[in-house]
Design a protein around this motif. Structure first.
Motif, PDB file in Angstrom:
ATOM      1  N   MET A   1      44.023  31.648  45.989  1.00 60.00           N
ATOM      2  CA  MET A   1      44.030  32.208  44.637  1.00 60.00           C
ATOM      3  C   MET A   1      43.621  33.673  44.704  1.00 60.00           C
ATOM      4  O   MET A   1      42.647  34.029  45.359  1.00 60.00           O
ATOM      5  N   THR A   2      44.371  34.513  44.038  1.00 66.11           N
ATOM      6  CA  THR A   2      44.123  35.957  44.059  1.00 66.11           C
ATOM      7  C   THR A   2      43.397  36.377  42.783  1.00 66.11           C
ATOM      8  O   THR A   2      43.808  36.020  41.680  1.00 66.11           O
ATOM      9  N   ILE A   3      42.324  37.140  42.959  1.00 68.02           N
ATOM     10  CA  ILE A   3      41.523  37.611  41.825  1.00 68.02           C
ATOM     11  C   ILE A   3      41.740  39.107  41.644  1.00 68.02           C
ATOM     12  O   ILE A   3      41.558  39.901  42.568  1.00 68.02           O
ATOM     13  N   PHE A   4      42.149  39.471  40.443  1.00 75.50           N
ATOM     14  CA  PHE A   4      42.438  40.867  40.081  1.00 75.50           C
ATOM     15  C   PHE A   4      41.407  41.294  39.043  1.00 75.50           C
ATOM     16  O   PHE A   4      41.388  40.782  37.924  1.00 75.50           O
ATOM     17  N   ASP A   5      40.532  42.223  39.413  1.00 73.05           N
ATOM     18  CA  ASP A   5      39.485  42.667  38.493  1.00 73.05           C
ATOM     19  C   ASP A   5      39.898  43.954  37.793  1.00 73.05           C
ATOM     20  O   ASP A   5      40.280  44.934  38.428  1.00 73.05           O
ATOM     21  N   THR A   6      39.805  43.929  36.468  1.00 74.70           N
ATOM     22  CA  THR A   6      40.151  45.113  35.676  1.00 74.70           C
ATOM     23  C   THR A   6      38.978  45.579  34.807  1.00 74.70           C
ATOM     24  O   THR A   6      39.158  46.169  33.744  1.00 74.70           O
ATOM     25  N   THR A   7      37.746  45.303  35.279  1.00 74.42           N
ATOM     26  CA  THR A   7      36.556  45.739  34.554  1.00 74.42           C
ATOM     27  C   THR A   7      36.556  47.254  34.350  1.00 74.42           C
ATOM     28  O   THR A   7      36.192  47.756  33.277  1.00 74.42           O
ATOM     29  N   LEU A   8      36.960  47.991  35.384  1.00 73.51           N
ATOM     30  CA  LEU A   8      36.879  49.447  35.330  1.00 73.51           C
ATOM     31  C   LEU A   8      37.980  50.074  34.490  1.00 73.51           C
ATOM     32  O   LEU A   8      37.937  51.273  34.203  1.00 73.51           O
ATOM     33  N   ARG A   9      38.967  49.284  34.100  1.00 78.96           N
ATOM     34  CA  ARG A   9      40.045  49.788  33.247  1.00 78.96           C
ATOM     35  C   ARG A   9      40.037  49.074  31.900  1.00 78.96           C
ATOM     36  O   ARG A   9      39.596  49.609  30.895  1.00 78.96           O
ATOM     37  N   ASP A  10      40.470  47.823  31.888  1.00 78.30           N
ATOM     38  CA  ASP A  10      40.528  47.094  30.623  1.00 78.30           C
ATOM     39  C   ASP A  10      39.127  46.843  30.066  1.00 78.30           C
ATOM     40  O   ASP A  10      38.917  46.856  28.849  1.00 78.30           O
ATOM     41  N   GLY A  11      38.163  46.603  30.948  1.00 76.42           N
ATOM     42  CA  GLY A  11      36.797  46.343  30.487  1.00 76.42           C
ATOM     43  C   GLY A  11      36.201  47.508  29.728  1.00 76.42           C
ATOM     44  O   GLY A  11      35.466  47.324  28.750  1.00 76.42           O
TER      45      GLY A  11
END
Length: 533
Positions: A1-11
């Motif tokens: 399973m691949t985890i894509f973190d967008t805290t720094l953009r969408d967050g």
């Protein structure tokens, strides 16, 4: 399973969330240690902060794929003329996420272009990015709304992204209004018709972002996008602090290592601090109350086997079990807390019942020990003879003066330390600050390391609103030595007295060495009253 973190953009699009370039670099390093596979850093063409972040992060040798965000080219133009695509391909990121329209309503209303031109924008933009050596991901914006309105066109947009060589096609529930059963049905359809790796990006407007992400995975999605603590536009994004353990501990998917997932609670709290955003105590998995037990029956059961009231071992995600002591407490709560403190308490001892009754009486008066573990610890240690007096307060006096320069507070404190009387005076920018300064000044000559202790939070709550300015108040204080944090409580109809009580508990707790045994290591143990620690 691949985890894509967008805290720094969408967050960072969430209300009240603002990160400096330095904050973003620090968070990216923690996310990389956590083991996420993609870290979306922002839009390198949108602002100077993101430009600085991409410049600095290049030197960090991330294991995760650093990803830049942008959109498909402008209508009736070329990719070569699009300044945002140019910035994106020059960012130094190894991957690029391009958002494009898949809902015909948006194509006509937001873009004000034709359906055919939008398909060309998707294909040409993704191909442009790929031809410049970057991995291309396609965020299919408003896909679920688009599919429900016009499934043929929504699927045609995905097919264009696939044909352009997108490494991932990510289905976005941009408005957050789709239900889990709809998500599962539509994702299943996409997986069967579009021969490409599928991801999911959900928003939390119906409190379903996590559930929708898991439903998409059950239907065949193999990448999940989200943010730490669920930060994001409007009601937020899928919370990776819930998604990740649900995938790995409940559904059997492998996303990160067992050691990395133990970092989850620390990462959640670290990001919360840098974002200056309160972490809800009841946040699943990582919240301070996620594995807290208050009812006596619950505590009695978990002392026998924690599985009676805990769905996982809290240590698996880096959290810990907590037993709360309150007016609902029974003997089990007291015994569990005493064991946690290393106190040898006989359950048949009359003192146990006395302590329970004392806590219940104090809570009836307005004290609250659930959020004041340090005050509770002192109460228990005092009750079972595990402390000695470090100092004794003989009196204090407060004066507040209004001058041309503003308000000035002055505190006079009389203490007795080891048989020696100490008399100090100090000023502050308020009564509590003046008292804190005077108390420290008095104790500094005996315990110089007290200078390491700082007040980090101060809350006052009125308990009897009907009594107006004569009402009883509860003061909660949070203190730190920059290694650990502890909380104390005071209650009185006089806010200064309540504050003083919480302040005295905070200093006593620190001096007793219960935060870090090495914090005051140069002070002899017998002076600190450290008994049976």
């Amino acid at each position: 399973m691949t985890i894509f973190d967008t805290t720094l953009r969408d967050g960072t699009q969430g209300e009240g969330i603002s990160l400096t370039a330095e904050d973003k670099v620090k968070i990216a390093l923690r996310l990389d240690a956590l083991g996420v596979h993609y870290i979306e850093g922002g839009n390198p063409g949108s602002n100077s902060k993101d430009i600085e972040f991409f410049r600095r992060i290049r030197e960090m040798n991330l294991k995760a794929k650093l990803t830049a965000f942008g959109s498909t080219r402008r209508k009736n133009s070329s990719c070569e003329q699009d300044i945002n695509l140019k910035h994106l391909t020059e960012s130094g990121a190894v991957a690029a996420t391009l958002v494009g329209k898949t809902w015909d309503f948006h194509v006509h209303t937001a873009l004000q272009t034709t359906l055919e031109e939008n398909l060309a924008m998707i294909y040409e933009s993704l191909a442009y990015v790929r031809n410049r050596g970057m991995e291309a991901l396609f965020d299919a914006e408003h896909f679920f709304d688009g599919y429900k309105a016009n499934p043929e066109y929504a699927l045609a947009a995905l097919a264009k992204a696939r044909d352009a060589g997108a490494a991932w096609i990510v289905l976005c529930d941009t408005n957050g209004g789709t239900l889990p059963n709809e998500i599962q049905e539509i994702v299943s359809k996409v997986v069967s018709e579009i021969n490409a790796p599928i991801g999911i990006h959900t928003h939390n407007d119906c409190e379903l972002a996590v559930a929708n992400s898991l439903a998409a995975v059950a239907a065949g999605a193999r990448q999940v996008q989200g943010t730490i603590n669920g930060y994001g536009e409007r009601c937020g994004n899928a919370n990776l602090c819930s998604v990740l353990p649900n995938l790995q501990l409940k559904m059997g998917y492998r996303a990160v290592s067992d050691e990395q997932i133990k970092m989850l609670t620390g990462v959640a709290r670290y990001v919360s601090e840098l974002a200056n955003a309160h972490l809800p105590v009841n946040q699943p998995y990582v919240g301070n109350a996620a594995f807290a037990h208050k009812g006596g029956i619950h505590v009695s059961a978990i002392m026998k086997d924690s599985k009676t009231y805990e769905h996982i071992q809290p240590e698996l995600v880096g959290n810990k079990q907590r037993v709360l002591v309150s007016e609902l407490a029974g003997q089990s709560n007291i015994l569990s807390k005493a064991q946690e403190l290393g106190l040898n308490v006989n359950p048949e001892h009359a003192k146990s019942r006395i302590v329970i009754d004392r806590i219940k009486e104090l809570e009836h008066q307005g004290y609250q020990f659930e959020g004041a573990d340090a005050s509770l610890e002192l109460l228990l240690r005092d009750a079972f003879g595990d402390t000695q007096d470090i100092f004794t307060v003989e009196s204090f006096k407060m004066m507040v003066e209004k001058t041309a320069a503003g308000m000035v507070s002055e505190a006079i404190v009389k203490l007795r330390v080891g048989g020696q009387q100490v008399y100090t005076v100090a000023e502050g920018n308020g009564p509590v600050n003046a008292l804190d300064n005077a108390l420290r000044k008095a104790l500094m000559q005996f315990y110089p390391d007290i200078n390491r202790i700082h007040l980090t939070d101060y809350k006052v709550r009125v308990l009897d609103e009907k009594d107006a300015t004569a009402a009883k108040v509860r003061v909660l204080m949070e203190s730190t030595d920059f290694k650990d944090t502890w909380n104390t409580v005071g209650v009185s109809s006089n806010v200064i007295e309540a504050s003083w009580e919480a302040l005295i508990d905070s200093i006593r707790y620190a001096l007793l060495g219960m935060v870090k045994k090495d914090a005051l290591a140069d002070i002899p143990r017998e002076e600190l009253g450290l008994v049976n620690l």
